[in-house]
Each structure stands twice: as structure tokens, then as C-alpha cells.
Design an enzyme around this catalytic site. Structure first.
Site, PDB file in Angstrom:
ATOM      1  N   LYS A 267       0.886  -1.313  -0.134  1.00 21.63           N
ATOM      2  CA  LYS A 267      -0.160  -0.082  -0.091  1.00 21.63           C
ATOM      3  C   LYS A 267       0.761   1.325   0.105  1.00 21.63           C
ATOM      4  O   LYS A 267       0.251   2.417  -0.460  1.00 21.63           O
ATOM      5  CB  LYS A 267      -0.990   0.012   1.330  1.00 21.63           C
TER       6      LYS A 267
ATOM      7  N   HIS B   5       1.801  -2.799  15.645  1.00 15.60           N
ATOM      8  CA  HIS B   5       2.101  -1.630  14.893  1.00 15.60           C
ATOM      9  C   HIS B   5       2.153  -0.351  15.646  1.00 15.60           C
ATOM     10  O   HIS B   5       1.209   0.047  16.415  1.00 15.60           O
ATOM     11  CB  HIS B   5       1.110  -1.267  13.626  1.00 15.60           C
TER      12      HIS B   5
ATOM     13  N   GLU C 139       6.673  -5.371   8.847  1.00 11.18           N
ATOM     14  CA  GLU C 139       6.007  -4.968   7.862  1.00 11.18           C
ATOM     15  C   GLU C 139       6.450  -3.523   7.256  1.00 11.18           C
ATOM     16  O   GLU C 139       5.607  -2.427   7.182  1.00 11.18           O
ATOM     17  CB  GLU C 139       4.413  -4.858   7.879  1.00 11.18           C
TER      18      GLU C 139
END
Length: 405
Positions: free
Chosen positions: A56, A182, A255
Site C-alpha cells: 500500500k 504496529h 511490515e
């Protein structure tokens, strides 16, 4: 830095050519050498952590091909077909979104993508119906107060609900492999990673019956800025060594998105209109000149999430003469091209520009390309790519339907 040199040389060649041809279309120059160099740096800073690139962030096909040749890829279904078309196998993909449409879950199942995240019971019920053989990561909410973009208000299970969620997953005969978190994007506090890893350790210690947790996903938020990345990676390494040492049997993944592509892309904007206005000067003596410039991309394009770039420092590249250090600077407003008065990119002090000059924005590869629109009929930027022969050969990339310099 060989990557930066290639980008600079290519831009200085492109802008005069565009000027002679009368082109006003904005463009990026993306440097694949820079992406490769960031990967090498990651291996040095976080050798135990396998990176799954966040598609993304920048879904340019050449970037994906480069990273797929080096590492694993993180994606969601609309991007799934794209990454699989370049040869990324399902076992190298995570559907790292905790709230997924039912149709997306079924699609992931049909494509053989098993790894996905969850943070609530309703999501477990959807997964049971659409992908009962999925390999799951429980995402927990962590402290992201020191991050510019906070995520835990929207995603992540609180520690108090972890036990009941894992128990429910066991009742549904689902396979939970590990835990993810995250800390938010543009995290300025390296201690945030340590605190989050310690909280995951508490989850692992609960030893919920029925699960053998052996996977830790430390998420994203890693900066493209070298000093911040070094600090965050050191804190992460120390925390992993303390709570999940190499002999613990726990595999660690991450990530990253911005880290790989931020510094790889430079955006060139054409000045297609200007207007001088008068404003009260700072020193209070008479009227001062303020100049407004209108450029070929704006808040509906590359600058759509301007909060991610609080320290933009644009610079000027003229096709016909150089910018002298002695030139006076004027209070300036840079506007995007659309008819929307909210399309105001930034206020800066700059030398006076002429129509046809170019404004360059460096380190602009994260969350810019995939978020662009063609609102009001303005063209999206063209993307040009550069790579040295050595890196090209090493990656063995395919050039089909791509522009390379």
C-alpha cells in the site's frame, strides 16, 4: 551514494528535454538502486527480522519486482492479483488487515493466501466461514502516542481481551500462529518498540491451551530517515534479544513500507501559472511582495497525505538558468492545480520563479503514488525509473511494460 547520483543526473537531463518539448506533466524519478541499498541496510540493522513489504505504501510494479527478488511481500486482495502476476507465491504474502470484507477473505482462500490478522471475535467468525484453514496473527493495540500517524485507536485488541479471543479462536478450531502489533507511522520514540515487544511477550507467556505461538510480527512505522531507523532498530534488537532470543524458536517478521521507498523517489512539478500579491511585511515597513505559484500536482495527487511530510523542503531546477545563492527570497505560496481553494500545498520562502520552471520534492516515495487521483482532469505524474547495470543484473528484473532510464 550511487543511487542519489543516478537520480540527480537523470532529472537534470529530463527537465531540459521536457522544457524543449513544452511538457508540463509532473513526473517522478524512482531509483531502484536506493531500494536495493535499503534492503542491504535492513539486513545489517535487523538481521533476525524478515521484512514483508507493505504494498500500500508504493505499488509501482518495478518496486514490487525489485523487492520480490529480495524479500517477501505484504499485500491485501486488491493488490493480490498484482503481486502474484510478478511471481510472488502465496506463502510469501500476508493479508495484514484486521477488518476484512467477507469477499476478500474468500478470495484470499481461493488464491492460497493463508496468513492473515484479526483483533476481534466478529472477524474470527468471518474467517471461520471464508477461510477456516487460515494461519492467524492476533494484532494487539500498543502505545503509539509518540507516532505521527496513530493506528491503535482503530486496530488492535487490548491486552485484557487477548485471553478470551484466543480461547474463542480455539473453540472455532482456528489456528493462531502468533501476535502482531504496529507502533504507528513515523514513530519518534524508539522505546515504543521495546514496550510493544514486552507486551507481546506477556501474551506468549499466557500459553493458551491449543496454540503453539511461534511467530512475532513487529509491524511497520520504520522511518526512511537513517538516524531514526538506526535508533529504532537498535531498540528493537535489544528487546528481541531480551524477550525472544534467537534460541526461543520464535520467527520474527516486520511490515516496512516507507523505509524502503521514501528516499527512492523525487517528484518534479511544473510551474504553469504565477501571481504576485501584496502582504504586510514582517518588519512593518510598507508592503511586501508575496508570490503565488500554481503547479501540476497537489493535495488531490501526491500531496494527499501531507501530514506524512511535515518537513518538505522543495528546491528549484530551471531548464534555462541556474538558481544563484544571492537571489532574494520571497514569501511564496505553492498551490495545487485544481479549482479547490483547499488545494494549498505549502508556504515557503523561495527565489522568484518563472512559468515553466520546475519545483523538485526529494524523498517523496511513500504514500504518494497509490493515493493520487485525477480529480479535475489533471494528469497523474509519469514515473521514470533508474537502475545501474550491476543492480539490474543482480535482480534479474523483467522490463515488460515499464520505463527505465
Amino acid at each position: 551514494n550511487s543511487g542519489l547520483l543516478n537520480t540527480d543526473l537523470y532529472i537534470t537531463k529530463l527537465i531540459p528535454n521536457n522544457y524543449l518539448q513544452g511538457s508540463e506533466v509532473p513526473f517522478y524519478v524512482g531509483n531502484l538502486d536506493s531500494v536495493f541499498e535499503k534492503h542491504q541496510k535492513w539486513q545489517t540493522l535487523l538481521p533476525r527480522v524478515t521484512p514483508f513489504y507493505a504494498v500500500k505504501c508504493n505499488n509501482n510494479l518495478a518496486v514490487l519486482r525489485t523487492l520480490s527478488a529480495l524479500e517477501q511481500v505484504l499485500t491485501v486482495p486488491r493488490e493480490l492479483e498484482m503481486v502474484m502476476s510478478i511471481g510472488v507465491t502465496p506463502d510469501k504474502i500476508i493479508y495484514a488487515h484486521t477488518t476484512k470484507p467477507q469477499s476478500h477473505i474468500r478470495y484470499a482462500c481461493a488464491q492460497g493466501v493463508d496468513m492473515m490478522t484479526f483483533d476481534n471475535e466478529e472477524e474470527l467468525l468471518k474467517i471461520t466461514r471464508g477461510h477456516p484453514n487460515a494461519k492467524l496473527l492476533l494484532r494487539i493495540a500498543v502505545d503509539d502516542s509518540k507516532s505521527q500517524v496513530k493506528l491503535s485507536t482503530k486496530f488492535g485488541a487490548t491486552l485484557g481481551t487477548v485471553g478470551s479471543l484466543l480461547k474463542r479462536a480455539h473453540e472455532l478450531d482456528l489456528d493462531v500462529k502468533g501476535v502482531s502489533f504496529h507502533v504507528g507511522s513515523l514513530c519518534t520514540d524508539s522505546v515504543a518498540y521495546r514496550r510493544a515487544i514486552e507486551e507481546v511477550h506477556h501474551v506468549f507467556e499466557q500459553r493458551i491451551i491449543g496454540f503453539q505461538l511461534d511467530l512475532l510480527d513487529i509491524g511497520g512505522g520504520f522511518s526512511g530517515h537513517e538516524l531514526e531507523m538506526v535508533l529504532n532498530s537498535k531498540a528493537t534488537v535489544w528487546a528481541l534479544d531480551e524477550f525472544f532470543p534467537a534460541d526461543s524458536g520464535v520467527r520474527v517478521i516486520a511490515e516496512p513500507g516507507r523505509y524502503f521507498v521514501d528516499s527512492a523517489f523525487t517528484l518534479a512539478l511544473n510551474v504553469f501559472a504565477k501571481k504576485k500579491v501584496w502582504s504586510l511585511p514582517i518588519n512593518g515597513n510598507g508592503l511586501d511582495t508575496m508570490i503565488m505559484y500554481y503547479v501540476t500536482d497537489g493535495l488531490y495527487g501526491a500531496f494527499g497525505d501531507i501530514k506524512l511530510y511535515p518537513d518538505i523542503k522543495p528546491f528549484v531546477l530551471r531548464p534555462h538558468r541556474s538558481v544563484e545563492s544571492t537571489e532574494p527570497r520571497y514569501q511564496s505560496v505553492i498551490w495545487g492545480p485544481t479549482c479547490d481553494s483547499a488545494d494549498r500545498i505549502m508556504d515557503v520562502w523561495m527565489p522568484e520563479l518563472n512559468i515553466g520552471d520546475w519545483i523538485l520534492v526529494d524523498n517523496f516515495g511513500a504514500y504518494t503514488i497509490p493515493m493520487s487521483t485525477d480529480f479535475n482532469g489533471f494528469e497523474k505524474p509519469t514515473i521514470y525509473l533508474v537502475v545501474t547495470p550491476q543492480i539490474w543484473k543482480m535482480l534479474n528484473l523483467k522490463v515488460s511494460n515499464l520505463r527505465f532510464g
